[in-house]
Design an enzyme around this catalytic site. Structure first.
Site, PDB file in Angstrom:
ATOM      1  N   ASN A  85      41.418  39.681  39.760  1.00 20.27           N
ATOM      2  CA  ASN A  85      41.070  39.811  40.902  1.00 20.27           C
ATOM      3  C   ASN A  85      40.218  40.958  41.891  1.00 20.27           C
ATOM      4  O   ASN A  85      40.057  41.995  41.764  1.00 20.27           O
ATOM      5  CB  ASN A  85      42.480  39.932  41.906  1.00 20.27           C
ATOM      6  N   ILE A  86      39.126  39.837  42.346  1.00 22.44           N
ATOM      7  CA  ILE A  86      37.258  40.511  43.149  1.00 22.44           C
ATOM      8  C   ILE A  86      37.767  42.439  43.276  1.00 22.44           C
ATOM      9  O   ILE A  86      37.572  42.744  43.800  1.00 22.44           O
ATOM     10  CB  ILE A  86      37.330  39.809  43.584  1.00 22.44           C
ATOM     11  N   LYS A  87      39.671  41.962  44.789  1.00 26.20           N
ATOM     12  CA  LYS A  87      39.732  43.169  44.735  1.00 26.20           C
ATOM     13  C   LYS A  87      40.011  44.679  44.300  1.00 26.20           C
ATOM     14  O   LYS A  87      40.482  45.125  44.754  1.00 26.20           O
ATOM     15  CB  LYS A  87      40.780  43.281  46.582  1.00 26.20           C
ATOM     16  N   GLY A  88      40.281  44.630  42.891  1.00 21.26           N
ATOM     17  CA  GLY A  88      40.843  45.244  41.259  1.00 21.26           C
ATOM     18  C   GLY A  88      41.768  46.243  42.238  1.00 21.26           C
ATOM     19  O   GLY A  88      42.826  45.724  42.675  1.00 21.26           O
TER      20      GLY A  88
END
Ligand code: B12
Length: 273
Positions: free
Chosen positions: A139-142
């Site tokens: 996910n982009i949030k990492g």
């Protein structure tokens, strides 16, 4: 005993020689262990826990906690001085064998070598519903201050989520023409992570022509370093893995070093599936 070291004292910790665990002071060997015995909680159970502690090399040992877990089991915490020594010179370390790249270098290398986005398909397989780990990578949030693979402009991420069956994963990998398949296994009861990963890698080898199997990556907190070969995958990643490490490995494995030809050929056009 090698160099003495007190936490916070500013002295350099030992890197060679022999050490023992640190409890109240250097070399006292103090450790704490917890375990459950299939016995009802009573004085005999507590004696059994101390007998086990002695056999594990804890002497003296103190039973600091005992709690009934239902009528027939007891959970224990034992604190004691372990008789064993750690020989630092004999510790074997598996070193990372690829460079960590910043996101811009990952993107640039993919663009230059593959000349198209690199496709990853990820999932928790089997009955495993622990998606936090694979989401941390994808996910982009990492995770740990690093953006996940979705952040990379040259990586296309297909996250299939939880409890994906192996045939479905193979089908999705084919449909998306995956360069890499990333599976997560967090539940390890009865070695489910080993059975599921082995089954997954065998299914991919069966479904794809030799040499065309996507890069197979397994991750989760209890995979042993160096176990990839036995599991039939290209790489395993353990606890604390960051997305940047995975992105760097993808480039290392699929694009070759920045100044060399791709390790794997650019993906050919898919024939009708
Ligand atoms: C949150 C959680 C849940 C949530 C999951 C929610 C969700 N959507 O994920 C819920 C409540 C649903 C849950 C359910 C269960 N859980 Co649970 N759960 C946890 C817990 C507390 C945290 C896990 C977590 O999110 N960690 C944080 C992430 C970031 O860490 P990670 O998973 O290790 O991932 C990192 C690395 O391992 C790696 N990584 C992981 N996957 C991948 C994949 C790839 C490709 C790569 C490269 C890297 C990678 O990168 C990540 C980032 O560094 C753990 C205990 C713990 N403290 O770990 C128990 C734990 C995992 N659960 C456990 C159990 C037993 C269960 C249940 C069976 C309980 C029950 N009886 O119902 C069910 C099983 C449900 C199922 N079908 O899977 C046990 C597993 C025991 C074992 N060894 O098998 C644990 C260890 C708790 C315990 N001590 O008993 N759980």
């Amino acid at each position: 005993m090698s160099e003495r070291h007190t936490p916070g004292s500013g002295e350099a910790p030992a890197r060679t020689g022999v050490v023992r665990p640190y409890g109240d002071m250097t070399g006292d060997g103090m450790v704490q262990v917890s375990f459950t015995l299939p016995v009802r909680h009573d004085k005999r159970a507590e004696g059994a826990a101390l007998q086990l502690a002695a056999k594990m090399g804890l002497a003296p040992a103190l039973l600091v906690h005992a709690k009934a877990m239902g009528p027939d089991h007891t959970f224990f915490v034992v604190y004691g001085s372990v008789t064993h020594l750690v020989e630092l010179d004999k510790v074997e370390v598996v070193e990372r064998d690829f460079p960590l790249l910043p996101a811009k270098d990952v993107n640039a290398t993919i663009k230059r070598t593959l000349r198209r986005p690199l496709v990853v398909v990820g999932a928790c397989i089997g009955t495993d519903a622990h998606t936090v780990g694979i989401d941390a990578i994808l996910n982009i949030k990492g995770f740990a201050g690093e953006k996940g693979l979705e952040y990379y402009s040259e990586i296309t991420v297909v996250n299939l989520g939880a409890q994906v069956l192996v045939p479905e994963l193979v089908e999705e990998a084919r449909a998306h023409r995956a360069d890499a398949v990333l599976v997560s296994q967090v539940v390890t009861q009865r070695d489910a992570h080993i059975a599921n990963t082995t089954q997954m890698s065998a299914a991919f080898r069966e479904a794809y022509p030799a040499g065309r199997v996507p890069l197979l990556i397994a991750g989760g907190p209890r995979f042993e370093e160096g176990s990839a070969g036995a599991l039939g995958v290209d790489r395993v990643f353990g606890k604390g893995t960051t997305p940047g490490e995975v992105a760097s490995y993808l480039v290392h494995a699929l694009c070759g070093p920045a100044d060399r030809a791709p390790a794997r050929q650019p993906r050919p056009e898919r024939k009708s599936a």
